[in-house]
Scaffold this active site. Structure first.
Site, PDB file in Angstrom:
ATOM      1  N   LYS A 128       0.824  -1.212   0.000  1.00 36.67           N
ATOM      2  CA  LYS A 128       0.000   0.000   0.000  1.00 36.67           C
ATOM      3  C   LYS A 128       0.860   1.265   0.000  1.00 36.67           C
ATOM      4  O   LYS A 128       0.618   2.190  -0.785  1.00 36.67           O
ATOM      5  CB  LYS A 128      -0.914  -0.025   1.225  1.00 36.67           C
ATOM      6  CG  LYS A 128      -1.639   1.268   1.526  1.00 36.67           C
ATOM      7  CD  LYS A 128      -2.516   1.130   2.729  1.00 36.67           C
ATOM      8  CE  LYS A 128      -1.714   0.842   3.977  1.00 36.67           C
ATOM      9  NZ  LYS A 128      -0.827   1.959   4.364  1.00 36.67           N
ATOM     10  N   THR A 129       1.858   1.300   0.878  1.00 39.03           N
ATOM     11  CA  THR A 129       2.719   2.480   0.971  1.00 39.03           C
ATOM     12  C   THR A 129       3.471   2.705  -0.339  1.00 39.03           C
ATOM     13  O   THR A 129       3.629   3.835  -0.803  1.00 39.03           O
ATOM     14  CB  THR A 129       3.716   2.324   2.136  1.00 39.03           C
ATOM     15  OG1 THR A 129       2.988   2.162   3.356  1.00 39.03           O
ATOM     16  CG2 THR A 129       4.627   3.533   2.237  1.00 39.03           C
ATOM     17  N   ASP A 136      -4.350   7.988   2.939  1.00 37.01           N
ATOM     18  CA  ASP A 136      -3.896   6.667   3.386  1.00 37.01           C
ATOM     19  C   ASP A 136      -4.879   6.108   4.420  1.00 37.01           C
ATOM     20  O   ASP A 136      -5.516   6.859   5.157  1.00 37.01           O
ATOM     21  CB  ASP A 136      -2.503   6.814   4.007  1.00 37.01           C
ATOM     22  CG  ASP A 136      -1.870   5.479   4.367  1.00 37.01           C
ATOM     23  OD1 ASP A 136      -2.250   4.455   3.773  1.00 37.01           O
ATOM     24  OD2 ASP A 136      -0.990   5.467   5.254  1.00 37.01           O
ATOM     25  N   GLU A 137      -5.000   4.788   4.506  1.00 40.33           N
ATOM     26  CA  GLU A 137      -5.832   4.110   5.507  1.00 40.33           C
ATOM     27  C   GLU A 137      -7.250   4.689   5.538  1.00 40.33           C
ATOM     28  O   GLU A 137      -7.813   5.002   6.590  1.00 40.33           O
ATOM     29  CB  GLU A 137      -5.196   4.212   6.900  1.00 40.33           C
ATOM     30  CG  GLU A 137      -3.792   3.652   7.008  1.00 40.33           C
ATOM     31  CD  GLU A 137      -3.746   2.124   7.012  1.00 40.33           C
ATOM     32  OE1 GLU A 137      -4.779   1.492   6.729  1.00 40.33           O
ATOM     33  OE2 GLU A 137      -2.675   1.571   7.300  1.00 40.33           O
ATOM     34  N   GLN A 153      -9.775  -4.506   6.826  1.00 36.66           N
ATOM     35  CA  GLN A 153      -8.977  -4.159   7.998  1.00 36.66           C
ATOM     36  C   GLN A 153      -9.565  -2.962   8.747  1.00 36.66           C
ATOM     37  O   GLN A 153      -8.858  -2.260   9.471  1.00 36.66           O
ATOM     38  CB  GLN A 153      -7.534  -3.879   7.586  1.00 36.66           C
ATOM     39  CG  GLN A 153      -6.831  -5.088   6.990  1.00 36.66           C
ATOM     40  CD  GLN A 153      -5.359  -4.829   6.730  1.00 36.66           C
ATOM     41  OE1 GLN A 153      -4.552  -4.723   7.646  1.00 36.66           O
ATOM     42  NE2 GLN A 153      -5.004  -4.738   5.455  1.00 36.66           N
ATOM     43  N   ARG A 182      -0.975 -11.022   9.975  1.00 36.05           N
ATOM     44  CA  ARG A 182       0.281 -10.515  10.565  1.00 36.05           C
ATOM     45  C   ARG A 182       1.398 -11.558  10.423  1.00 36.05           C
ATOM     46  O   ARG A 182       2.578 -11.235  10.548  1.00 36.05           O
ATOM     47  CB  ARG A 182       0.116 -10.216  12.059  1.00 36.05           C
ATOM     48  CG  ARG A 182      -0.887  -9.144  12.467  1.00 36.05           C
ATOM     49  CD  ARG A 182      -0.767  -7.880  11.695  1.00 36.05           C
ATOM     50  NE  ARG A 182      -1.674  -7.893  10.537  1.00 36.05           N
ATOM     51  CZ  ARG A 182      -1.587  -7.100   9.486  1.00 36.05           C
ATOM     52  NH1 ARG A 182      -0.598  -6.233   9.415  1.00 36.05           N
ATOM     53  NH2 ARG A 182      -2.451  -7.169   8.492  1.00 36.05           N
TER      54      ARG A 182
END
Length: 697
Positions: free
Chosen positions: A72-73, A263-264, A294, A652
């Site tokens: 994503k980043t 973002d997010e 998420q 995770r």
């Protein structure tokens, strides 16, 4: 033209009319200077096809659904680089993040990619961008531009002053502390819900105080304006207000921020979503990146409908899905894909592994009871360490912090270093120390520290009054007894307590009586029950904004105490655990350095965005995960959020995943309770997991 203080001007209405009449003027395009040479990035070569499609999409509105571990980043930073390569000036780009760390990381990556000055890029958290705007325009709202920003301690101090001025009668009942009120007001601001709705949903035990809390909230807003002070929520709310109320400013910033990236996005609340929409306006280009699977922060105001309804608010938006996962093994991803399928509210996607198979199926471990679960974790961690896995590459995740108590004790006993991201170590928490202070004083009537801690919990009783009561006790016959008196109240009730604390002091005295019997002390678990239900429950409701979590901690402590009949043995064990936990300040720095190399213990909420080679996911039983309150409410939205939390936990893990559940749970007074494995496990095919049955000693 009116100057805005940073080299830009605003067209006032009459001037705007003249500008509008010239809308047919000939366009003149400025060419890129040599200083603005493109980066030379080969976007097709450096990104996978899904990332490249999003990064190189034309201006407009775009929703990028980026699955866990999909880069994503990388997608966001390359999008900024691509815009710069297309001739967009850095000052015309706004990049909104949720943490300062994320903002710094993205800005650094962009600078490395484009090799040019990007200081004019507007990048930061929602709050920092709000602050930047308000420093220019706070006078539009009655503030000066030199306004103060209050942290939580400042808020508490201001609210304390307001409560005192309101002269609320708190003699009969405890009024909520400023910290609790600050949390309530923050929820109201971030969700748009009413005070009544917030109290009804999250603080029903404070509903009797509704009128008083409502008055305090009104006074709080007035006081902030009088003192030229804003809290963190104001940095969003007042930024939105100044843009809504001032057409000229709104037009200026809509023109300035031609490209907005977020973002997010699944974590945005109502105010943040409105702020984004008003800045985009009718002409702006907007790209939001997030993962609905998420979305796990509704309890702090995040609204998943913002991301789900994005294509409705922006009907022409392109929707991109990035599903290539670089983090986890194919076996772990297969389980995560199946685990989230049961949710009805989502953008369906299928994560695909870039990594080759690990040939390690996720392991499902059934265990007799919680202490055996802790034994298994400790033993398996030591085995993994012997196999070459570093301790810092291992994490133990749980739904709630109190579920880690048995694990903390077992790791401590076996000298396995660990650190906790979800809060203090169990026995270092204030409410656990409070409960233990009562027991320590009952056993050792000369324990001044425990007496003072106990007394200071009472309303209207400060350090000076507590000291006077202690001196009275010290001069009484009970102080010199070798063990606790059979009745504390016979002596303590004769002391003069402040009027405001009198009723609570009497209850304290009678509760202390319950901690001793005619022959000896009560059992430790009975002591904890008496303290909590006699005095401490009332205190906790007004003192802490996370009352339910702390209540569960105390229930867990009570269950742990069941294994002890002797109170001295119980206290000795707590003291030993406390000593190992770092109470020795002379070696605290060394222990902290050792812990950084140890196993990570974390709630799943705190673990979002992180990854480990090996993950242990514990307490997978109905009532523990999903949470009991969610099951009792039968609320489908809450249940689906719990399932998203399960999905976050699974994703995770990089190489190995262990999921454990104790079949029995010891509960005081009711005996052992047979537990049902988490219903989330029923959504997963048996062939996707390897089942282990652990044999207890």
């Amino acid at each position: 033209m009116r100057s805005c203080g940073f080299g830009e001007t605003i067209a006032l209405p009459t001037q705007r009319a003249r500008l509008d009449s010239a809308s047919m003027a000939r366009e003149y395009k400025l060419h890129r200077s040599s200083e603005q040479a493109t980066s030379g990035i080969n976007y097709t070569a450096e990104l996978n096809p899904q990332q490249a499609a999003a990064v190189t999409s034309p201006p407009g509105h775009a929703l990028v659904i980026a699955g866990a571990g999909s880069g994503k980043t990388r997608t966001l930073t390359y999008r900024v680089a691509y815009l710069l390569d297309q001739g967009v000036e850095p000052k015309n780009i706004l990049l909104l993040t949720f943490t300062n760390k994320a903002s710094r990381e993205m800005q650094e990556r962009v600078s490395e990619l484009v090799k040019r000055n990007t200081d004019d890029l507007w990048a930061g958290t929602f709050h920092s961008i709000g602050n930047k705007l308000l420093r220019r325009h706070a006078d539009e709202l009655g503030y000066t531009r030199s306004f103060s920003i209050m942290d939580r301690d400042d808020q508490k101090a201001l609210l304390k002053t307001i409560i005192k001025a309101q002269k609320i009668d708190t003699k009969q009942r405890r009024f909520p502390k400023p910290d609790v009120l600050a949390s309530i007001f923050s929820l109201i601001e971030n969700t748009g819900a009413s005070l009544h709705d917030i109290l009804d949903a999250s603080y029903p035990y404070l509903m009797d105080w509704y009128d008083d809390i409502n008055r305090i909230q009104t006074s709080y807003h007035k006081k902030k304006l009088e003192t030229n002070s804003m809290d963190f929520d104001d940095l969003l709310l007042l930024t939105l207000k100044v843009l809504e109320d001032n057409e000229d400013l709104r037009a200026l910033y809509q023109k300035k921020f031609r490209h907005i990236l977020v973002d997010e996005y699944q974590d945005t609340n109502t105010v943040q979503c409105q702020l984004i929409d008003i800045l985009v306006g009718d002409q702006g280009s907007l790209m939001v990146v997030g993962d609905d699977a998420q979305s796990i922060y509704s309890w702090r105001g995040a609204d998943m409908k913002n991301i789900l309804d994005f294509p409705i608010r922006y009907p022409k938006a392109n929707v991109f899905k990035i599903e290539q996962n670089y983090r986890s093994s194919p076996e772990i991803l297969a389980l995560s894909n199946e685990a989230i399928k049961a949710n009805t509210e989502q953008f369906h996607k299928e994560l695909k592994a870039v990594r080759p198979t690990e040939k390690h199926l996720p392991v499902l471990v059934s265990i007799d009871h919680p202490s055996a679960q802790a034994d298994f974790l400790a033993q398996r961690i030591l085995e993994l360490r012997d196999q070459g896995v570093e301790l810092e590459d291992i994490a133990i995740l749980y739904r709630a912090h109190y579920q880690s108590m048995e694990v903390q004790m077992e790791l401590t006993t076996r000298s396995i270093p660990f650190h906790i991201t979800s809060g203090l170590r169990f026995f270092e928490q204030a409410h656990i120390k409070d409960i233990c202070a009562w027991i320590r004083f009952a056993v050792n009537p000369k324990d001044e520290v425990s007496f003072q801690r106990m007394a200071l919990l009472l309303p209207g009783l400060g350090p000076a009054s507590a000291l006077k009561l202690w001196e009275s006790w010290r001069a009484s016959p009970g102080y010199n007894l070798e063990s606790a008196p059979k009745s504390f109240s016979n002596t303590l009730l004769k002391f003069k307590a402040p009027a405001k604390a009198k009723q609570h002091w009497e209850q304290l005295c009678h509760t202390l009586d319950e901690l001793v019997t005619s022959d000896d002390y009560a059992r430790p678990s009975d002591m904890i029950y008496s303290i909590f239900h006699g005095v401490y429950d009332d205190y906790m409701r007004g003192a802490f904004d996370n009352y339910d979590n702390r209540r569960q901690d105390i229930e867990q402590l009570q269950a742990y105490a069941e294994r002890y009949n002797n109170v001295e043995e119980f206290l000795s064990q707590l003291a030993l655990l406390g000593g190992v936990d770092g109470m020795d300040t002379t070696t605290n720095k060394q222990k902290q350095q050792e812990e950084e190399k140890g196993v990570t213990l974390s709630s799943i909420h705190q673990a979002k965005g992180l990854e480990w080679k090996v993950v242990f996911l514990i307490w997978l039983t109905d009532g523990m995960f999903p949470n009991a309150r969610v099951l009792e409410s039968e609320d489908l939205e809450q249940l689906e959020e719990e399932r998203r939390l399960f999905y976050v936990a699974i994703t995770r893990a990089k190489d190995q995943l262990y999921m454990t559940y104790p079949m029995m749970n010891p509960k005081s007074y009711t005996g052992d309770i047979l537990q049902t494995p988490s219903r989330f496990l029923e959504d997963c095919s048996e062939e996707l997991m390897e089942e282990w049955q652990v044999q207890s000693w």
